[in-house]
Write a protein that holds these residues in place. Structure first.
Motif, PDB file in Angstrom:
ATOM      1  N   LEU A   1       0.821  -1.206   0.000  1.00  0.00           N
ATOM      2  CA  LEU A   1       0.000   0.000   0.000  1.00  0.00           C
ATOM      3  C   LEU A   1       0.861   1.264   0.000  1.00  0.00           C
ATOM      4  N   LEU A   2       1.902   1.295   0.824  1.00  0.00           N
ATOM      5  CA  LEU A   2       2.790   2.457   0.843  1.00  0.00           C
ATOM      6  C   LEU A   2       3.475   2.647  -0.508  1.00  0.00           C
ATOM      7  N   SER A   3       3.897   1.563  -1.139  1.00  0.00           N
ATOM      8  CA  SER A   3       4.547   1.653  -2.450  1.00  0.00           C
ATOM      9  C   SER A   3       3.586   2.193  -3.501  1.00  0.00           C
ATOM     10  N   LEU A   4       2.346   1.708  -3.482  1.00  0.00           N
ATOM     11  CA  LEU A   4       1.351   2.202  -4.440  1.00  0.00           C
ATOM     12  C   LEU A   4       1.068   3.685  -4.232  1.00  0.00           C
ATOM     13  N   LEU A   5       0.937   4.089  -2.962  1.00  0.00           N
ATOM     14  CA  LEU A   5       0.689   5.501  -2.670  1.00  0.00           C
ATOM     15  C   LEU A   5       1.884   6.367  -3.066  1.00  0.00           C
ATOM     16  N   LYS A   6       3.081   5.864  -2.834  1.00  0.00           N
ATOM     17  CA  LYS A   6       4.285   6.617  -3.206  1.00  0.00           C
ATOM     18  C   LYS A   6       4.370   6.760  -4.724  1.00  0.00           C
ATOM     19  N   ASN A   7       4.079   5.684  -5.441  1.00  0.00           N
ATOM     20  CA  ASN A   7       4.167   5.735  -6.895  1.00  0.00           C
ATOM     21  C   ASN A   7       3.163   6.714  -7.495  1.00  0.00           C
ATOM     22  N   SER A   8       2.016   6.872  -6.861  1.00  0.00           N
ATOM     23  CA  SER A   8       1.001   7.791  -7.396  1.00  0.00           C
ATOM     24  C   SER A   8       1.101   9.189  -6.769  1.00  0.00           C
ATOM     25  N   ASN A   9       2.221   9.463  -6.109  1.00  0.00           N
ATOM     26  CA  ASN A   9       2.494  10.779  -5.512  1.00  0.00           C
ATOM     27  C   ASN A   9       1.461  11.195  -4.467  1.00  0.00           C
ATOM     28  N   LEU A  10       0.860  10.224  -3.805  1.00  0.00           N
ATOM     29  CA  LEU A  10      -0.119  10.529  -2.758  1.00  0.00           C
ATOM     30  C   LEU A  10       0.477  10.442  -1.357  1.00  0.00           C
ATOM     31  N   LEU A  11       1.614   9.804  -1.224  1.00  0.00           N
ATOM     32  CA  LEU A  11       2.196   9.599   0.098  1.00  0.00           C
ATOM     33  C   LEU A  11       2.608  10.914   0.750  1.00  0.00           C
ATOM     34  N   ASN A  12       2.960  11.909  -0.067  1.00  0.00           N
ATOM     35  CA  ASN A  12       3.351  13.201   0.501  1.00  0.00           C
ATOM     36  C   ASN A  12       2.157  13.983   1.044  1.00  0.00           C
TER      37      ASN A  12
ATOM     38  N   GLU B   1      -6.334  -4.269  -4.245  1.00  0.00           N
ATOM     39  CA  GLU B   1      -6.634  -3.297  -5.296  1.00  0.00           C
ATOM     40  C   GLU B   1      -7.824  -2.421  -4.905  1.00  0.00           C
ATOM     41  N   ALA B   2      -8.863  -3.035  -4.354  1.00  0.00           N
ATOM     42  CA  ALA B   2     -10.046  -2.274  -3.939  1.00  0.00           C
ATOM     43  C   ALA B   2      -9.698  -1.312  -2.804  1.00  0.00           C
ATOM     44  N   LEU B   3      -8.866  -1.749  -1.869  1.00  0.00           N
ATOM     45  CA  LEU B   3      -8.457  -0.883  -0.763  1.00  0.00           C
ATOM     46  C   LEU B   3      -7.628   0.292  -1.267  1.00  0.00           C
ATOM     47  N   TYR B   4      -6.695   0.011  -2.156  1.00  0.00           N
ATOM     48  CA  TYR B   4      -5.894   1.107  -2.708  1.00  0.00           C
ATOM     49  C   TYR B   4      -6.789   2.115  -3.425  1.00  0.00           C
ATOM     50  N   THR B   5      -7.708   1.632  -4.232  1.00  0.00           N
ATOM     51  CA  THR B   5      -8.609   2.522  -4.977  1.00  0.00           C
ATOM     52  C   THR B   5      -9.430   3.384  -4.020  1.00  0.00           C
ATOM     53  N   LEU B   6      -9.917   2.787  -2.933  1.00  0.00           N
ATOM     54  CA  LEU B   6     -10.678   3.542  -1.934  1.00  0.00           C
ATOM     55  C   LEU B   6      -9.798   4.585  -1.251  1.00  0.00           C
ATOM     56  N   VAL B   7      -8.630   4.186  -0.781  1.00  0.00           N
ATOM     57  CA  VAL B   7      -7.739   5.122  -0.091  1.00  0.00           C
ATOM     58  C   VAL B   7      -7.332   6.251  -1.029  1.00  0.00           C
ATOM     59  N   GLU B   8      -7.036   5.914  -2.275  1.00  0.00           N
ATOM     60  CA  GLU B   8      -6.695   6.931  -3.272  1.00  0.00           C
ATOM     61  C   GLU B   8      -7.837   7.938  -3.431  1.00  0.00           C
ATOM     62  N   SER B   9      -9.067   7.448  -3.515  1.00  0.00           N
ATOM     63  CA  SER B   9     -10.211   8.359  -3.690  1.00  0.00           C
ATOM     64  C   SER B   9     -10.411   9.234  -2.450  1.00  0.00           C
ATOM     65  N   LEU B  10     -10.187   8.694  -1.267  1.00  0.00           N
ATOM     66  CA  LEU B  10     -10.349   9.489  -0.042  1.00  0.00           C
ATOM     67  C   LEU B  10      -9.268  10.560   0.070  1.00  0.00           C
TER      68      LEU B  10
END
Length: 186
Positions: free
Chosen positions: A12-23, A171-180
């Motif tokens: 999850l952290l890697s996916l968020l980092k790759n999509s520039n959301l971790l910052n 995948e569903a969790l990442y998509t939800l967290v990304e949308s939030l």
């Protein structure tokens, strides 16, 4: 996000980092606790305890690998306490972390592993009356509801709780967290 190393946390952290959301989020991470230097690569291409792949979707695998290489540059970031060996359990979380955020992503102890239980991680969010998404085993929200707890299905899609396949649930969790994360403050 908890900084202990577990497959679902790193993915999850890697996916968020790759999509520039971790910052845009508060999180703790300590890659020095990992068993292997390239744990992110192992997770993107490897299999879990039951021999199912951690990730089946090639896009998510590639995004995890790319994000992990970016995470490796960070190595360690601490939001709460640096010495985690002395802060296990309830009462060691800092209230300000909950006050300064809109929701928590709770990475439960178990996700890919066999077994079922809810750790103190989930109950920390509950005790602080903080909205949460639980990255854990399927049915964890149903279990909480059966014990009288309310979750947040009237505010966001909690159907991830019904997904048995680990890769699809991630995948569903990442998509939800990304949308939030992408929601405006309003």
């Amino acid at each position: 996000l908890n900084r202990r190393i577990a497959p679902h946390r790193i993915i999850l952290l890697s996916l968020l980092k790759n999509s520039n959301l971790l910052n845009q989020v508060n999180y703790s991470l300590d890659l020095t606790l990992s068993v292997t230097e390239d744990i992110g690569l192992d997770l993107a291409t490897g299999t879990a305890y039951n021999k199912d792949p951690y990730l089946k979707n090639d896009k998510f695998k590639n995004n995890t690998i790319n994000g992990f290489f970016k995470l490796k540059k960070i190595k360690k970031k601490v939001v709460d306490f640096d010495d985690i060996s002395n802060v296990w359990g309830f009462g060691f979380e800092q209230k300000q972390n909950y006050v300064d955020s809109y929701f928590s992503v709770i990475t439960e102890t178990l996700f890919y592993e066999y077994g079922h239980y809810i750790s103190e991680k989930s109950f920390k969010g509950i005790q602080h009356l903080h909205p949460f998404v639980i990255v854990g085993k399927p049915g964890i929200l149903k279990y909480l509801k059966s014990k009288g707890f309310k979750t947040f299905s009237e505010f966001w899609d909690e159907s991830y709780d019904d997904i048995v396949d680990n890769s699809d649930r991630m995948e569903a969790l990442y998509t939800l967290v990304e949308s939030l994360i992408n929601k405006t403050n309003e």
